[in-house]
Design an enzyme around this catalytic site. Sequence first.
Site, PDB file in Angstrom:
ATOM      1  N   GLY A  73     -29.302 -15.885   4.051  1.00 61.72           N
ATOM      2  CA  GLY A  73     -30.753 -16.013   4.181  1.00 61.72           C
ATOM      3  C   GLY A  73     -31.364 -16.603   2.921  1.00 61.72           C
ATOM      4  O   GLY A  73     -30.654 -17.022   1.998  1.00 61.72           O
ATOM      5  N   THR A  85     -31.436 -15.345  11.209  1.00 63.92           N
ATOM      6  CA  THR A  85     -32.456 -16.210  10.598  1.00 63.92           C
ATOM      7  C   THR A  85     -31.886 -17.012   9.427  1.00 63.92           C
ATOM      8  O   THR A  85     -32.555 -17.902   8.906  1.00 63.92           O
ATOM      9  CB  THR A  85     -33.663 -15.392  10.073  1.00 63.92           C
ATOM     10  OG1 THR A  85     -33.160 -14.317   9.265  1.00 63.92           O
ATOM     11  CG2 THR A  85     -34.486 -14.836  11.205  1.00 63.92           C
ATOM     12  N   GLY A  86     -30.698 -16.677   9.020  1.00 63.16           N
ATOM     13  CA  GLY A  86     -30.076 -17.387   7.895  1.00 63.16           C
ATOM     14  C   GLY A  86     -29.474 -18.699   8.358  1.00 63.16           C
ATOM     15  O   GLY A  86     -29.430 -18.997   9.556  1.00 63.16           O
ATOM     16  N   ASN A 138     -24.601   2.006   8.406  1.00 62.75           N
ATOM     17  CA  ASN A 138     -23.235   1.475   8.262  1.00 62.75           C
ATOM     18  C   ASN A 138     -22.924   1.097   6.819  1.00 62.75           C
ATOM     19  O   ASN A 138     -21.831   1.379   6.320  1.00 62.75           O
ATOM     20  CB  ASN A 138     -23.039   0.257   9.177  1.00 62.75           C
ATOM     21  CG  ASN A 138     -22.902   0.664  10.629  1.00 62.75           C
ATOM     22  OD1 ASN A 138     -22.410   1.757  10.932  1.00 62.75           O
ATOM     23  ND2 ASN A 138     -23.344  -0.188  11.531  1.00 62.75           N
ATOM     24  N   TYR A 176     -40.397  -3.386  11.929  1.00 60.44           N
ATOM     25  CA  TYR A 176     -39.994  -3.749  10.563  1.00 60.44           C
ATOM     26  C   TYR A 176     -40.410  -2.645   9.580  1.00 60.44           C
ATOM     27  O   TYR A 176     -39.582  -2.127   8.830  1.00 60.44           O
ATOM     28  CB  TYR A 176     -40.650  -5.077  10.200  1.00 60.44           C
ATOM     29  CG  TYR A 176     -40.248  -5.654   8.863  1.00 60.44           C
ATOM     30  CD1 TYR A 176     -39.002  -6.237   8.677  1.00 60.44           C
ATOM     31  CD2 TYR A 176     -41.136  -5.640   7.787  1.00 60.44           C
ATOM     32  CE1 TYR A 176     -38.644  -6.795   7.445  1.00 60.44           C
ATOM     33  CE2 TYR A 176     -40.787  -6.198   6.557  1.00 60.44           C
ATOM     34  CZ  TYR A 176     -39.542  -6.771   6.392  1.00 60.44           C
ATOM     35  OH  TYR A 176     -39.200  -7.321   5.178  1.00 60.44           O
TER      36      TYR A 176
HETATM   37  P1  NAD Z   1     -34.217 -14.186   5.732  1.00 57.83           P
HETATM   38  O1  NAD Z   1     -34.642 -14.006   7.138  1.00 57.83           O
HETATM   39  O2  NAD Z   1     -34.179 -15.554   5.164  1.00 57.83           O
HETATM   40  O3  NAD Z   1     -32.804 -13.521   5.472  1.00 57.83           O
HETATM   41  C1  NAD Z   1     -32.315 -12.418   6.182  1.00 57.83           C
HETATM   42  C2  NAD Z   1     -30.828 -12.648   6.433  1.00 57.83           C
HETATM   43  O4  NAD Z   1     -30.296 -11.513   7.133  1.00 57.83           O
HETATM   44  C3  NAD Z   1     -30.566 -13.875   7.320  1.00 57.83           C
HETATM   45  O5  NAD Z   1     -29.537 -14.653   6.767  1.00 57.83           O
HETATM   46  C4  NAD Z   1     -30.162 -13.274   8.654  1.00 57.83           C
HETATM   47  O6  NAD Z   1     -29.330 -14.119   9.418  1.00 57.83           O
HETATM   48  C5  NAD Z   1     -29.482 -12.001   8.205  1.00 57.83           C
HETATM   49  N1  NAD Z   1     -29.432 -10.962   9.250  1.00 57.83           N
HETATM   50  C6  NAD Z   1     -30.454 -10.536  10.040  1.00 57.83           C
HETATM   51  N2  NAD Z   1     -30.013  -9.574  10.860  1.00 57.83           N
HETATM   52  C7  NAD Z   1     -28.689  -9.371  10.566  1.00 57.83           C
HETATM   53  C8  NAD Z   1     -27.693  -8.520  11.082  1.00 57.83           C
HETATM   54  N3  NAD Z   1     -27.961  -7.643  12.057  1.00 57.83           N
HETATM   55  N4  NAD Z   1     -26.443  -8.585  10.563  1.00 57.83           N
HETATM   56  C9  NAD Z   1     -26.159  -9.464   9.569  1.00 57.83           C
HETATM   57  N5  NAD Z   1     -27.060 -10.313   9.047  1.00 57.83           N
HETATM   58  C10 NAD Z   1     -28.327 -10.256   9.542  1.00 57.83           C
HETATM   59  O7  NAD Z   1     -35.213 -13.251   4.869  1.00 57.83           O
HETATM   60  P2  NAD Z   1     -35.313 -13.066   3.291  1.00 57.83           P
HETATM   61  O8  NAD Z   1     -36.688 -13.429   2.899  1.00 57.83           O
HETATM   62  O9  NAD Z   1     -34.184 -13.651   2.596  1.00 57.83           O
HETATM   63  O10 NAD Z   1     -35.229 -11.475   3.185  1.00 57.83           O
HETATM   64  C11 NAD Z   1     -34.043 -10.815   2.763  1.00 57.83           C
HETATM   65  C12 NAD Z   1     -34.307  -9.324   2.669  1.00 57.83           C
HETATM   66  O11 NAD Z   1     -35.367  -9.067   1.734  1.00 57.83           O
HETATM   67  C13 NAD Z   1     -34.721  -8.688   3.996  1.00 57.83           C
HETATM   68  O12 NAD Z   1     -34.109  -7.418   4.092  1.00 57.83           O
HETATM   69  C14 NAD Z   1     -36.210  -8.533   3.849  1.00 57.83           C
HETATM   70  O13 NAD Z   1     -36.697  -7.455   4.609  1.00 57.83           O
HETATM   71  C15 NAD Z   1     -36.369  -8.298   2.362  1.00 57.83           C
HETATM   72  N6  NAD Z   1     -37.702  -8.705   1.907  1.00 57.83           N
HETATM   73  C16 NAD Z   1     -38.013 -10.026   1.735  1.00 57.83           C
HETATM   74  C17 NAD Z   1     -39.284 -10.387   1.324  1.00 57.83           C
HETATM   75  C18 NAD Z   1     -39.680 -11.812   1.096  1.00 57.83           C
HETATM   76  O14 NAD Z   1     -40.857 -12.075   0.822  1.00 57.83           O
HETATM   77  N7  NAD Z   1     -38.809 -12.784   1.147  1.00 57.83           N
HETATM   78  C19 NAD Z   1     -40.260  -9.384   1.103  1.00 57.83           C
HETATM   79  C20 NAD Z   1     -39.903  -8.051   1.308  1.00 57.83           C
HETATM   80  C21 NAD Z   1     -38.620  -7.717   1.695  1.00 57.83           C
HETATM   81  N1  UDP Z   2     -18.903   3.014   8.227  1.00 59.50           N
HETATM   82  C1  UDP Z   2     -18.633   1.679   8.055  1.00 59.50           C
HETATM   83  N2  UDP Z   2     -17.676   1.321   7.144  1.00 59.50           N
HETATM   84  C2  UDP Z   2     -16.992   2.245   6.398  1.00 59.50           C
HETATM   85  C3  UDP Z   2     -17.300   3.605   6.584  1.00 59.50           C
HETATM   86  C4  UDP Z   2     -18.277   3.957   7.513  1.00 59.50           C
HETATM   87  O1  UDP Z   2     -19.227   0.821   8.686  1.00 59.50           O
HETATM   88  O2  UDP Z   2     -16.158   1.846   5.600  1.00 59.50           O
HETATM   89  C5  UDP Z   2     -19.945   3.399   9.207  1.00 59.50           C
HETATM   90  C6  UDP Z   2     -19.450   4.404  10.211  1.00 59.50           C
HETATM   91  O3  UDP Z   2     -19.002   3.707  11.366  1.00 59.50           O
HETATM   92  C7  UDP Z   2     -20.631   5.263  10.502  1.00 59.50           C
HETATM   93  C8  UDP Z   2     -21.605   5.013   9.358  1.00 59.50           C
HETATM   94  O4  UDP Z   2     -20.989   4.054   8.520  1.00 59.50           O
HETATM   95  O5  UDP Z   2     -21.285   4.849  11.689  1.00 59.50           O
HETATM   96  C9  UDP Z   2     -21.906   6.237   8.533  1.00 59.50           C
HETATM   97  O6  UDP Z   2     -20.691   6.716   8.006  1.00 59.50           O
HETATM   98  P1  UDP Z   2     -20.565   8.179   7.419  1.00 59.50           P
HETATM   99  O7  UDP Z   2     -19.141   8.379   7.006  1.00 59.50           O
HETATM  100  O8  UDP Z   2     -21.594   8.437   6.394  1.00 59.50           O
HETATM  101  O9  UDP Z   2     -20.975   9.105   8.636  1.00 59.50           O
HETATM  102  P2  UDP Z   2     -20.168   9.583   9.919  1.00 59.50           P
HETATM  103  O10 UDP Z   2     -19.069   8.588  10.205  1.00 59.50           O
HETATM  104  O11 UDP Z   2     -19.655  10.914   9.520  1.00 59.50           O
HETATM  105  O12 UDP Z   2     -21.216   9.618  10.968  1.00 59.50           O
END
Ligand code: NAD
Ligand code: UDP
Length: 342
Positions: free
Chosen positions: A16, A41-42, A103, A149
Site C-alpha cells: 500500500g 487497495t495496494g 491473527n 473502519y
Molecule cells: P492503502 O490502502 O494504500 O494500504 C493498505 C494496504 O493493505 C493495501 O496494500 C491493501 O491491499 C492491504 N490490505 C487491505 N486489506 C488486506 C488484507 N485483508 N490482507 C492483506 N492486505 C490487506 O492505505 P495506507 O494509507 O497505506 O494505510 C496503511 C495503514 O495505515 C492502514 O492500516 C490505515 O488504516 C492506516 N492509516 C493511514 C492513514 C493515512 O492517512 N494514510 C491515516 C490513518 C491510518
Molecule cells: N495465529 C496465526 N499465526 C501464528 C499463531 C496464531 O495466524 O503463528 C492466529 C491463530 O490462528 C488464532 C489467532 O492468531 O486465530 C490468535 O492466536 P492465539 O494463540 O492468541 O489464540 P488462540 O489460538 O488460542 O485462539
Amino acid sequence: MKENDSKRILVTGGAGFLGSHLCDYLLAKGHDVLCVDNFYTGSKRNIAHLLVHPRFELLRHDVTFPLYVEVDEIYNLACPASPVHYQNDPVQTTKTSVHGALNMLGLAKRLKAKILQASTSEVYGDPQIHPQDECYWGHVNPIGLRSCYDEGKRCAETLFMDYRRQHKLSVKIARIFNTYGPRMHPNDGRVVSNFIMQALAGQPLTVYGDGAQTRSFCYVGDLIDGLYRLMESPDGFCGPVNLGNPVEHTMVELAERVIAMCGSGSDIVFQPLPSDDPVRRRPDIALARDMLGWEPAVGLADGLERTIDYFRRLQGGGVQEEETAPPYLPQEHAMQEQRLHG
Ligand code: NAD
Ligand code: UDP
Ligand code: UDP
C-alpha cells in the site's frame, strides 16, 4: 534474531501507500523485509522496484486468515484507509481490522515478537475536543458508514492492549493522522490525491460540504520515521501515540493551494458532505515529541510539491519507482534532530 542488528520484519499491507514506503525505509536500515498483502487497495507497482532486492520477499495473503511465518518484528498496516475503499466492502474492513489484528497478535505471541499497530485518528471520531490528545476517548458513531473502519480500529487497539496485559506481549500503537505523498493511488479517493488529479486534468475540484472542515496533513516521509521511532522506543512505552502534522487547514484552503501550485485553471465545485465526516481534526503531538523525539519536518508546501510532481510524472508515464523511493532526505531529519535536541 539474526546475528548483527538486522532483523526479519513483517510488514502487512506492505504494497500500500504507507506500507511500501515503510518497506523501503526498513530495507535502507539493513533489515530483511517480508511484505504481506492481498492487493485489495495496494499495488504491485508500489513494490515493483523491490522485487529484485535480495532482502525483500513478497507474499500474497489476506490477514483475515492465519499466517505462519518466522519474523522478529511485525508492523500491522493491512487495511484499506480511504473512506471510498473501506466503505466498499464494510464487512471485510471490519474483518481485516479485527481478525487481521487477532491473527497478527497470535503470530507475535507465538514468536515473542514486537508488534506495531497502524491505528488512526478516526478512533476519535468526530471529536468534541480540539486538538486531540491521546487521553481523549473519542466521539464515534457505532452504526454509521464510517463505523466499519472506526470501530474496527478501536477494537484492534483493544486487542493490542489486552494481548499486552494478558500475554505480556510487546506492542506499540500509532494513531496516524491524514498522511499524503507519492504513491497514493490516483483513484484512492482521499482528498489530496483527488484534488491533485482534478487540478492536473483541469477538472473542477470536488469540495465536500462547505469546505470549512479541517484536516492536518503529514508528509509520508515524516510519518514513516515516526513509525520506526515508535517501534524502536523503550519496551515500557506502548502508546497509543498520535503521529501527524499539527498544522490545520480547511478543505477550501487546500483546494485553492493545490490549484495554485498546479498552475491549473480548475474551479471548485461543492458536493454533499459524506455522513459522519469529522468537522475538525488536528493532533496534539506532545507525547510523540517527548517519548520519540519526533515531529514532522516537511511542511505542506514542500510535501505538496513533491506529491504533485509524482502525479504529473505518473500521468505522463514517467514515474520510475526508484526515483520516488525513498523520500527520506537525510538532511531533513538531521535538521529535525537539531531542533529537538539542540
Ligand atoms: P492503502 O490502502 O494504500 O494500504 C493498505 C494496504 O493493505 C493495501 O496494500 C491493501 O491491499 C492491504 N490490505 C487491505 N486489506 C488486506 C488484507 N485483508 N490482507 C492483506 N492486505 C490487506 O492505505 P495506507 O494509507 O497505506 O494505510 C496503511 C495503514 O495505515 C492502514 O492500516 C490505515 O488504516 C492506516 N492509516 C493511514 C492513514 C493515512 O492517512 N494514510 C491515516 C490513518 C491510518
Ligand atoms: N495465529 C496465526 N499465526 C501464528 C499463531 C496464531 O495466524 O503463528 C492466529 C491463530 O490462528 C488464532 C489467532 O492468531 O486465530 C490468535 O492466536 P492465539 O494463540 O492468541 O489464540 P488462540 O489460538 O488460542 O485462539
Ligand atoms: N474531501 C473533499 N473532496 C474530496 C475528497 C475528500 O472535500 O474529493 C473532504 C472529505 O469530506 C473530508 C476531507 O476532505 O472532510 C478529508 O477526506 P479524506 O477522505 O482524505 O480523509 P478522512 O480524513 O475523511 O478520512
